[in-house]
Design a protein around this motif. Structure first.
Motif, short mmCIF file in Angstrom:
data_model
loop_
_atom_site.label_atom_id
_atom_site.label_comp_id
_atom_site.label_asym_id
_atom_site.label_seq_id
_atom_site.Cartn_x
_atom_site.Cartn_y
_atom_site.Cartn_z
N VAL A 24 0.96 -1.14 -0.13
CA VAL A 24 -0.08 -0.07 -0.09
C VAL A 24 1.01 1.23 0.02
O VAL A 24 1.66 1.40 0.93
N ASP A 25 0.56 2.21 -0.98
CA ASP A 25 1.45 3.41 -0.91
C ASP A 25 0.50 4.37 -0.28
O ASP A 25 -0.54 4.41 -0.42
N GLY A 26 1.25 5.39 0.42
CA GLY A 26 0.91 6.49 1.17
C GLY A 26 0.49 6.29 2.59
O GLY A 26 0.24 7.07 3.27
N LEU A 27 1.22 5.15 3.12
CA LEU A 27 1.05 4.77 4.49
C LEU A 27 1.94 5.67 5.41
O LEU A 27 3.14 5.07 5.14
N SER A 28 1.82 6.54 5.63
CA SER A 28 2.70 7.46 6.33
C SER A 28 2.43 7.89 7.64
O SER A 28 3.32 8.63 8.27
N CYS A 32 -3.64 6.99 9.55
CA CYS A 32 -4.10 6.69 8.67
C CYS A 32 -4.09 5.04 8.51
O CYS A 32 -5.10 4.52 8.00
N ALA A 33 -3.20 4.82 9.06
CA ALA A 33 -3.09 2.97 9.34
C ALA A 33 -4.41 2.47 9.98
O ALA A 33 -4.97 1.47 9.46
N GLY A 35 -7.22 3.70 9.86
CA GLY A 35 -8.55 3.98 9.00
C GLY A 35 -8.57 2.60 7.70
O GLY A 35 -9.61 1.86 7.45
N LYS A 78 -8.33 1.94 -1.90
CA LYS A 78 -8.90 3.28 -2.36
C LYS A 78 -9.70 3.93 -1.70
O LYS A 78 -9.60 5.11 -1.43
N LYS A 79 -10.74 3.16 -1.18
CA LYS A 79 -11.80 3.73 -0.34
C LYS A 79 -11.13 4.10 1.12
O LYS A 79 -11.62 5.25 1.35
N ALA A 80 -10.17 3.51 1.37
CA ALA A 80 -9.45 4.12 2.64
C ALA A 80 -8.75 5.25 2.47
O ALA A 80 -8.21 5.82 3.47
N GLY A 81 -8.39 5.65 1.31
CA GLY A 81 -7.58 6.73 0.92
C GLY A 81 -6.05 6.38 0.51
O GLY A 81 -5.49 7.50 0.47
N PHE A 82 -6.04 5.34 0.09
CA PHE A 82 -4.58 5.00 -0.30
C PHE A 82 -4.50 4.46 -1.84
O PHE A 82 -5.34 4.22 -2.09
N THR A 83 -3.24 4.20 -2.17
CA THR A 83 -2.96 3.47 -3.40
C THR A 83 -2.68 2.20 -3.28
O THR A 83 -1.31 2.03 -2.64
N ARG A 85 -0.50 -1.25 -4.55
CA ARG A 85 0.16 -1.86 -5.58
C ARG A 85 0.13 -2.99 -5.82
O ARG A 85 -0.91 -3.53 -6.44
#
Lengths: 100, 258
Positions: A24-28, A32-33, A35, A78-83, A85
């Motif tokens: 998962v990209d965008g996990l920063s 967020c995690a 969600g 995607k629904k959780a707000g991430f991208t 891979r």
């Protein structure tokens, strides 16, 4: 007797959960995690959700890979707000299905 | 007083920056974040803000309710309860000016352990604070705001920038504002999270009528106790443009409810 043995073995093989690994990209950030974790724990048929923020990795187990298919996994990420891979279904005998 | 604060804050900032590690960190305290996830979209934020000036003290208790319509749109309300104790006047308290907001994510580029995001934030502040008696609990004016919030957030560092304009009715001066923030974690990474974040913000605004430029330095600490709770505290000290303001203290929490 032999048939019963074969049927039991087949049933056990069927019931063995499949591990799914999702990059998962965008996990920063940790919130967020949460969600992402919640979106997957809310899915019927998904259990043991684990998130590794450092590796950007989401792992969980599914009993029915056909039900929790790749399209559903990508849509949920995607629904959780991430991208999303790669999505990898990983059986214990290493008969993986890999898609990038 | 102000000088002492700055002397005390500088080493704190240096310690924080020096301890940057490969860990995830939380949102800044005095600056908006472009992240609409987790606590920023599924929880409540509440904090108390104590402002000490030469003319008296103000305590505002803020409760913010964000709600994610989907992954790109968020609406919410900010409810302020205000108590004012001006020098030479009786103290008053009650509801301040209520704000409604809409956030729209306009840019997102994700990478492994990092994200670059931007959103547009529209606000509408209503004159719900009583202004019939002194001291007034609101501005007595409608206010509209439009801002751009950006952030580059990695597992090791968060950099945030926000700028926008606030329009006010009743012939009150408008305001350009800008906020810059850097946030770093001080503890090793783990999930569920348990960590301490340090953030340092610069919060500025320019009065469009008289050009007065207010700039505040705002260091803050956050304690993330787990998946659902974040405790935070910070202080703002004026660097310019607010000679009567001594300091602002903030303490509060963010809690996930959905």
């Amino acid at each position: 007797m032999m048939l019963i043995g074969l049927a039991t073995t087949a049933l056990q093989a069927q019931e063995k959960p499949t591990m799914v690994r999702v990059e998962v990209d965008g996990l920063s950030c940790p919130f967020c995690a949460y969600g992402l974790e919640k979106h997957f724990t809310d899915l019927d048929g998904v259990k043991d959700v684990v998130i590794d923020i450092k590796k950007g990795l989401l792992t969980f187990q599914v009993d029915d890979p056909a039900k929790i298919n790749e399209a559903l996994i990508r849509k949920t990420v995607k629904k959780a707000g991430f991208t999303p891979r790669s999505v990898v279904y990983e059986k214990e005998e290493k008969s993986d299905k890999t898609k990038g | 007083m102000k000088g002492n604060f700055r002397i005390w804050l500088f080493p704190l900032f240096i310690v924080g920056v020096a301890q940057v590690q490969a860990t995830a960190q939380g949102p800044p305290v005095f600056t908006e974040t472009p992240i609409m996830l987790g606590l920023e979209g599924r929880g409540i934020r509440t904090f108390g803000k104590f402002t000490n000036t030469d003319n008296g003290n103000t305590y505002a208790h803020i409760i913010a309710f964000p709600y994610n319509i989907n992954e790109k749109f968020q609406v919410g309300a900010v409810i302020p309860l205000v108590w004012k104790s001006p020098v030479g006047l009786d103290s008053r308290g009650g509801l301040g000016d209520l704000t409604l907001f809409l956030k729209q994510q306009v840019f997102k580029k994700d990478g492994r352990g990092k994200t670059l995001r931007a959103l547009l934030k529209t606000t509408l502040t209503m004159p719900t604070g009583n202004t019939d008696q002194a001291p007034p609990l609101g501005t007595g004016a409608w206010q509209g705001g439009l801002g751009l919030v950006t952030g580059y957030i990695t597992t090791a560092l968060g950099l945030y920038a926000e700028t926008g304009y606030r329009y006010k009715t009743n012939d009150l001066p408008g305001q350009f504002y800008y906020n810059l923030a850097a946030s770093v974690p001080l503890l090793p990474q783990q999930y569920p999270p348990h960590q301490i974040n340090l953030s340092v913000d610069l919060n500025g605004s320019v009065n469009t009528r008289n050009g007065n430029h207010v700039l505040l330095l705002s260091p803050a600490l956050q304690w993330i106790t787990g998946r659902k709770l974040l405790l935070e505290s910070g202080v703002q000290v004026p660097l310019r443009g607010a000679p009567q303001t001594n300091f602002v203290l903030l303490a509060g929490l963010r809690v996930l409810i959905f």
